[in-house]
Design an enzyme around this catalytic site. Structure first.
Site, short mmCIF file in Angstrom:
data_model
loop_
_atom_site.label_atom_id
_atom_site.label_comp_id
_atom_site.label_asym_id
_atom_site.label_seq_id
_atom_site.Cartn_x
_atom_site.Cartn_y
_atom_site.Cartn_z
N CYS A 194 -26.19 5.79 16.67
CA CYS A 194 -26.45 4.35 16.57
C CYS A 194 -27.20 4.04 15.28
O CYS A 194 -28.03 4.82 14.83
CB CYS A 194 -27.29 3.90 17.76
SG CYS A 194 -26.39 3.92 19.31
N PRO B 190 -33.05 9.83 9.09
CA PRO B 190 -32.91 11.06 8.31
C PRO B 190 -32.89 12.30 9.19
O PRO B 190 -33.29 12.24 10.36
CB PRO B 190 -34.15 11.05 7.43
CG PRO B 190 -35.15 10.22 8.15
CD PRO B 190 -34.38 9.21 8.94
N ASP C 34 -34.29 15.08 7.70
CA ASP C 34 -35.13 15.93 6.84
C ASP C 34 -35.99 16.91 7.64
O ASP C 34 -36.23 18.04 7.20
CB ASP C 34 -36.02 15.05 5.94
CG ASP C 34 -36.91 14.10 6.75
OD1 ASP C 34 -36.41 13.50 7.71
OD2 ASP C 34 -38.10 13.95 6.41
N ASP D 66 -36.22 3.85 23.35
CA ASP D 66 -34.89 3.60 23.94
C ASP D 66 -34.93 2.52 25.02
O ASP D 66 -33.90 1.93 25.37
CB ASP D 66 -34.30 4.90 24.52
CG ASP D 66 -34.00 5.93 23.45
OD1 ASP D 66 -34.06 5.58 22.26
OD2 ASP D 66 -33.73 7.09 23.81
N1 EPU Z 1 -37.01 11.26 12.05
C1 EPU Z 1 -37.20 11.58 10.73
N2 EPU Z 1 -36.65 12.74 10.27
C2 EPU Z 1 -35.91 13.56 11.08
C3 EPU Z 1 -35.71 13.20 12.41
C4 EPU Z 1 -36.29 12.03 12.87
O1 EPU Z 1 -37.84 10.87 9.97
O2 EPU Z 1 -35.43 14.60 10.60
C5 EPU Z 1 -37.58 10.00 12.55
C6 EPU Z 1 -36.52 9.03 12.95
O3 EPU Z 1 -36.03 8.30 11.86
C7 EPU Z 1 -37.25 8.19 13.96
C8 EPU Z 1 -38.11 9.18 14.69
O4 EPU Z 1 -38.31 10.24 13.74
O5 EPU Z 1 -38.07 7.26 13.34
C9 EPU Z 1 -37.53 9.68 15.99
O6 EPU Z 1 -36.54 10.54 15.72
P1 EPU Z 1 -36.24 11.78 16.68
O7 EPU Z 1 -35.80 12.92 15.86
O8 EPU Z 1 -37.30 11.92 17.70
O9 EPU Z 1 -35.02 11.16 17.31
P2 EPU Z 1 -33.60 11.67 17.34
O10 EPU Z 1 -33.49 13.14 17.53
O11 EPU Z 1 -32.92 11.10 16.17
C10 EPU Z 1 -33.63 11.38 19.98
C11 EPU Z 1 -32.71 10.65 20.90
C12 EPU Z 1 -32.85 9.16 20.67
C13 EPU Z 1 -34.30 8.75 20.92
C14 EPU Z 1 -35.25 9.60 20.08
C15 EPU Z 1 -36.71 9.32 20.35
C16 EPU Z 1 -30.87 12.21 21.11
C17 EPU Z 1 -29.48 12.54 20.79
N3 EPU Z 1 -31.34 11.07 20.62
O12 EPU Z 1 -33.16 11.00 18.68
O13 EPU Z 1 -32.03 8.53 21.61
O14 EPU Z 1 -34.47 7.40 20.56
O15 EPU Z 1 -34.97 11.00 20.28
O16 EPU Z 1 -37.01 9.64 21.65
O17 EPU Z 1 -31.51 12.92 21.85
C18 EPU Z 1 -30.63 6.85 22.45
O18 EPU Z 1 -30.42 7.59 23.42
O19 EPU Z 1 -30.27 5.65 22.41
C19 EPU Z 1 -31.34 7.38 21.30
C20 EPU Z 1 -31.35 6.78 20.12
#
Ligand code: EPU
Length: 419
Positions: free
Chosen positions: A116, A122, A124, A303
């Site tokens: 989404c 990122p 990173d 979420d």
């Molecule tokens: N972030 C970074 N760098 C990274 C990874 C994340 O800056 O390398 C930042 C993101 O931009 C964001 C925050 O850290 O601001 C959260 O990112 P996170 O890595 O925790 O999220 P994600 O792995 O991208 C998972 C869920 C999301 C949920 C988040 C937070 C999955 C597939 N997705 O995403 O779920 O919002 O954790 O709990 O597990 C959803 O289900 O609608 C969804 C978006």
């Protein structure tokens, strides 16, 4: 184009069971590739993101059987290939294949994940963790190339907290011949589910508040694992219960995964009882202003922010939600205004006026949770509303229309898929 046709204002009563967690299952499936033995996952939701992941497994020549909600995976005939398939670009969790497959493939090319659009998302922190653990990474023409090497740090500390990056680090760390320490890790429930499954597969992992310690490589074996309930689907039905419920009974809720939501229910004196993963909830006339801030677990989950926004439109008074995780998770606001909602956004603050009369409308969701928030409000407003964005909604909700109909709500899907 297909859309939801929703006749709102109907009471919801009866029983509903929450499906397995999307975000847990999306991590546990790649985790199954850490052994060549058979892994059985029970309670896997039959939703779009899971089917995308299964397509990728098939392309890797992994044996997959998906019967009802039981997914059986055996990867002893995995073939060596690059992960540049189209499906990798269609969902965010495709990044888990990096950590899970590198020990077997040693080097591979991958395309960045999709998912989404919630502002820049990122990866990173995933790349940081892999690099710290000895993976050489280059990026050319939109494709990453990973090469596993032996020159690794055995200590890594995330500069910021990320659930996905923590899980990815775990998936790679268990395959290394060194003890790895991870600090500043994410404490989302899905992280602990992955740890639990890895432990059942034979990995030696321990953790405390500050650190995860992963013992050097142990041969991992097959296992059978039950996927936890989806806390965001649970939150959706809980909020529907608070606004439309009459003895609505919701099964398969783990309260400790949703304490921040239960705190809000208590603040608003919502009428509910909870015992042994089952909740009974009734529509409650609350009239208290609420202030909520999203954040990493145990804070309020981002979420659920779009759904809470919609719910608070039904609670008189002025409320404030601060969205602290995603820089651009606000696409639902303009759509909610189409049904008369008075909402103001100032930077990451959402100010919600719950005193306004709402009317049915045509709305369009631009991501999964935004669409869910529009469906939520349409179910609450008298008259017939139309909600577009089913293609996003189906990524995360299983049998939602059937569940609502069984509870006495009125909604259907109209129109055809775009060819
Ligand atoms: N972030 C970074 N760098 C990274 C990874 C994340 O800056 O390398 C930042 C993101 O931009 C964001 C925050 O850290 O601001 C959260 O990112 P996170 O890595 O925790 O999220 P994600 O792995 O991208 C998972 C869920 C999301 C949920 C988040 C937070 C999955 C597939 N997705 O995403 O779920 O919002 O954790 O709990 O597990 C959803 O289900 O609608 C969804 C978006």
């Amino acid at each position: 184009m297909r859309s939801f046709c929703i006749e709102g204002g109907h009471t919801l009563s009866g029983e509903v069971t929450i499906s397995g967690s999307k975000n847990a299952a999306l991590a546990l499936i790649p985790c199954s590739l850490l052994t060549k033995d058979k892994v059985v996952l029970r309670g896997v939701p039959r939703i779009k993101d899971i089917f995308q992941q299964i397509e990728i497994l098939k392309k890797l020549n992994v044996d997959v059987k998906f019967v009802d909600h039981t997914l059986t995976i055996k990867s002893n005939k995995l073939i060596k290939c690059d992960l540049t398939f189209e499906e990798m670009k269609h969902f965010r969790a495709s990044y888990y294949f990096y950590g899970a497959l590198l020990w077997r493939l040693k080097d591979m090319k991958v395309v960045p994940p999709g998912g989404c659009k919630l502002g820049t998302r990122p990866i990173d922190l995933h790349l940081f963790a892999l690099k710290e653990m000895g993976v050489n990474i280059s990026f050319c023409d939109g494709i990453y190339e990973f090469k596993a090497t032996e020159t690794l740090n055995n200590y890594l500390r995330f500069p910021r907290i990320s659930m996905g990056a923590t899980i990815n680090a775990l998936l790679y760390a268990v395959s290394l011949n060194k003890t790895i320490t991870i600090e500043n890790y994410s404490k989302e429930p899905e992280v602990f589910e992955v740890i639990k499954m890895l432990q059942m597969m034979g990995a030696k992992i321990s953790y405390n508040e500050d650190v995860i310690l992963i013992d050097e490589r142990h041969q991992l074996k097959g296992t059978t694992f039950n996927v936890i309930g989806d806390r965001i689907e649970a939150g959706t039905f809980i909020l529907l219960g608070a606004s439309l419920g009459k003895d609505l009974t919701i099964h398969h809720i783990e309260k400790k995964h949703l304490e921040s939501l239960f705190d809000i229910l208590d603040e608003l004196n919502v009428d509910y009882q909870y015992e042994k993963e089952t909740m009974r909830i009734n529509k409650t006339k609350s009239i208290k202003p609420v202030t909520v801030e999203t954040g990493p677990y145990p804070s309020f989950p981002s979420d659920l922010q779009p759904l809470l926004t919609s719910y608070l439109l039904t609670v008189p008074r002025i409320h404030l939600i601060k969205e602290m995780i995603y820089e651009d998770r606000f696409s639902h606001l303009a759509e909610l205004e189409k049904c008369g909602a008075v909402i103001k956004r100032i930077n990451h603050n959402i100010i919600i006026n719950g005193d306004n009369e709402l009317h049915h409308a045509k709305m369009e969701g631009k991501d999964l949770r935004a669409t869910a928030s529009l469906v939520f409000i349409a179910l609450n407003i008298n008259g017939i509303s139309e909600v577009k964005g089913i293609e996003y909604f189906e990524r995360g909700y299983e049998d939602f229309v059937e569940k609502i109909l069984k509870l006495g709500g009125k909604m259907s899907i109209v129109g055809d898929d775009v060819k």
